[in-house]
Scaffold this motif. Structure first.
Motif, short mmCIF file in Angstrom:
data_model
loop_
_atom_site.label_atom_id
_atom_site.label_comp_id
_atom_site.label_asym_id
_atom_site.label_seq_id
_atom_site.Cartn_x
_atom_site.Cartn_y
_atom_site.Cartn_z
N VAL A 1 0.86 -1.18 0.00
CA VAL A 1 0.00 0.00 0.00
C VAL A 1 0.90 1.23 0.00
O VAL A 1 1.82 1.33 0.82
CB VAL A 1 -0.94 0.00 1.22
N ALA A 2 0.64 2.15 -0.93
CA ALA A 2 1.49 3.34 -1.10
C ALA A 2 0.68 4.58 -0.76
O ALA A 2 -0.25 4.94 -1.48
CB ALA A 2 2.01 3.41 -2.53
N LEU A 3 1.05 5.25 0.33
CA LEU A 3 0.27 6.38 0.83
C LEU A 3 0.97 7.73 0.71
O LEU A 3 0.31 8.77 0.66
CB LEU A 3 -0.11 6.15 2.30
N GLY A 4 2.30 7.77 0.72
CA GLY A 4 3.01 9.03 0.66
C GLY A 4 2.95 9.65 -0.73
O GLY A 4 2.67 8.98 -1.73
N TRP A 5 3.23 10.96 -0.78
CA TRP A 5 3.23 11.69 -2.05
C TRP A 5 4.23 11.03 -3.01
O TRP A 5 5.42 10.99 -2.76
CB TRP A 5 3.63 13.14 -1.78
N GLY A 6 3.73 10.50 -4.13
CA GLY A 6 4.59 9.90 -5.14
C GLY A 6 5.06 8.49 -4.84
O GLY A 6 5.74 7.88 -5.68
N PRO B 1 -5.59 -0.04 -8.37
CA PRO B 1 -5.54 -0.16 -6.92
C PRO B 1 -6.78 0.40 -6.25
O PRO B 1 -7.55 1.15 -6.88
CB PRO B 1 -4.32 0.69 -6.56
N THR B 2 -6.98 0.05 -5.02
CA THR B 2 -8.01 0.71 -4.22
C THR B 2 -7.49 2.09 -3.84
O THR B 2 -6.39 2.23 -3.30
CB THR B 2 -8.31 -0.10 -2.94
N MET B 3 -8.26 3.14 -4.14
CA MET B 3 -7.84 4.50 -3.80
C MET B 3 -8.25 4.80 -2.36
O MET B 3 -9.41 4.59 -1.98
CB MET B 3 -8.43 5.51 -4.77
N VAL C 1 -6.64 9.29 5.32
CA VAL C 1 -6.57 7.93 4.79
C VAL C 1 -7.69 7.07 5.39
O VAL C 1 -7.97 7.14 6.59
CB VAL C 1 -5.20 7.30 5.12
N ASP C 2 -8.33 6.26 4.54
CA ASP C 2 -9.38 5.34 4.99
C ASP C 2 -8.70 4.13 5.61
O ASP C 2 -8.29 3.19 4.93
CB ASP C 2 -10.23 4.93 3.78
N MET C 3 -8.56 4.14 6.93
CA MET C 3 -7.82 3.10 7.62
C MET C 3 -8.50 1.73 7.50
O MET C 3 -7.82 0.70 7.40
CB MET C 3 -7.65 3.48 9.09
N GLU C 4 -9.82 1.71 7.50
CA GLU C 4 -10.52 0.43 7.36
C GLU C 4 -10.24 -0.18 5.99
O GLU C 4 -10.06 -1.40 5.87
CB GLU C 4 -12.02 0.63 7.57
N ALA C 5 -10.19 0.67 4.98
CA ALA C 5 -9.91 0.18 3.63
C ALA C 5 -8.48 -0.33 3.53
O ALA C 5 -8.20 -1.32 2.85
CB ALA C 5 -10.16 1.28 2.60
N LEU D 1 -1.82 -1.26 12.56
CA LEU D 1 -2.38 -2.34 11.76
C LEU D 1 -1.49 -3.58 11.81
O LEU D 1 -1.84 -4.62 11.24
CB LEU D 1 -2.56 -1.89 10.31
N GLY D 2 -0.32 -3.45 12.46
CA GLY D 2 0.59 -4.57 12.56
C GLY D 2 1.38 -4.84 11.29
O GLY D 2 1.82 -5.97 11.05
N VAL D 3 1.57 -3.79 10.50
CA VAL D 3 2.26 -3.88 9.21
C VAL D 3 3.49 -2.97 9.24
O VAL D 3 3.41 -1.87 9.79
CB VAL D 3 1.32 -3.45 8.07
N PRO D 4 4.64 -3.37 8.67
CA PRO D 4 5.78 -2.47 8.59
C PRO D 4 5.42 -1.19 7.82
O PRO D 4 4.81 -1.27 6.75
CB PRO D 4 6.83 -3.28 7.83
N VAL D 5 5.78 -0.04 8.39
CA VAL D 5 5.48 1.24 7.77
C VAL D 5 6.79 1.94 7.42
O VAL D 5 7.59 2.26 8.32
CB VAL D 5 4.64 2.14 8.70
#
Length: 290
Positions: A20-25, A65-67, A73-77, A104-108
């Motif tokens: 999952v890619a959340l940061g700008w770019g 991808p799911t936007m 950010v939609d944390m549930e999504a 979420l227990g995921v590496p960030v």
């Protein structure tokens, strides 16, 4: 692989499968390296799957991808996508945001150690994401290609060297100018330009400073390069305040009227910067020749 971030070292899986890619770019960089995120944010925004026009056809999504939203950010999504790695390398760097994602227990993969909000530069972002995705060799090749693009453009235009530049924007009801540390100014520096000392003297923690109507003189430089944000290019070009700047009167101004070019210039991503060099340099050369 362990990578240092502003929130400590993060251990990423050897070959993450659901990114999952959340940061700008961040999504664009992942795609550039051959990895397709299952979820992404659309920062520019370009709509649809968030992929800009300069992305080559062979690097685009096979499955959209799911936007997931940008600032909010939609944390549930995100959780529903069951990611094994979250990219947040060019983001606000806020503790609350990081803790929510890490919960979420995921590496960030957050901003670099010692980094600042949204100031992760293109080569830091490329290096971090390349390591996190197991694509170090690919990242090094992309880096070399972008560096060559800068060198070739600067060599082809030695007249750019040492000239002062103001890079600014106009939003509804206000003007601003960018300062060193952001991708826009760094791009112009790589072409040989010098950041306006008058603008830089106003720099604070942000990558831009507001310019009041009474201080439009701050836009005066050898070159003025402007982007519209939420307004039209004509709103800048036809504004009497902007037209009163001596550099503008002399014709040494570029207003990025093409939305795609403006997005590339502001993207701060490897392929976006490369596209911006191709499209912006001719406009700059033309303005300086007037």
């Amino acid at each position: 692989m362990t990578i240092p971030t502003a929130f400590g070292d993060v251990t990423v899986p050897e070959r993450p499968q659901r990114v999952v890619a959340l940061g700008w770019g961040d999504a664009e960089v992942a795609l550039t390296l051959g990895v397709q995120p299952v979820g992404a944010s659309d920062w520019l925004p370009v709509g649809g799957d968030g992929v800009p026009a300069w992305m080559p056809a062979d690097k685009r999504y096979a499955t959209p991808p799911t936007m997931l939203g940008t600032m909010e950010v939609d944390m549930e999504a995100v959780a529903a996508l069951e990611p094994d790695l979250i990219l947040d390398a060019r983001a606000s760097g806020e503790r609350d945001r990081h803790d929510l994602l890490a919960g979420l227990g995921v590496p960030v993969l957050s901003i670099p150690a010692g980094g600042h909000a949204y100031r992760t530069n293109w080569d830091q972002q490329l290096d971090m994401i390349g390591k996190a995705l197991g694509k170090t060799a690919e990242a090094e090749q992309v880096h070399a290609d972008v560096e060559a693009k800068f060198r070739d453009a600067a060599a082809a235009h030695p007249d750019f060297a040492g000239k002062t530049v103001v890079v600014g924007s106009k939003m509804v009801g206000s003007y601003g100018a960018y300062v060193s540390g952001g991708s826009r100014i760094e791009l112009m520096k790589r072409l040989g330009f010098v950041q306006s000392p008058q603008v830089q003297a106003l720099a604070g923690e942000s990558f831009s400073v507001p310019i009041s109507p009474e201080r439009m003189d701050l836009f005066n430089a050898d070159l003025v390069l402007m982007s519209p944000i939420g307004v039209s290019a004509d709103d800048i070009a036809n504004d009497p305040l902007f037209r009163s700047v001596p550099a503008v009167q002399a014709g040494h101004a570029v207003v990025l009227s093409d939305a795609e070019i403006a997005r590339a210039f502001s993207s701060g991503t490897p392929l976006g910067l490369s596209h911006a060099v191709d499209k912006v340099v001719p406009l700059v050369a033309q303005a300086l020749a007037r």
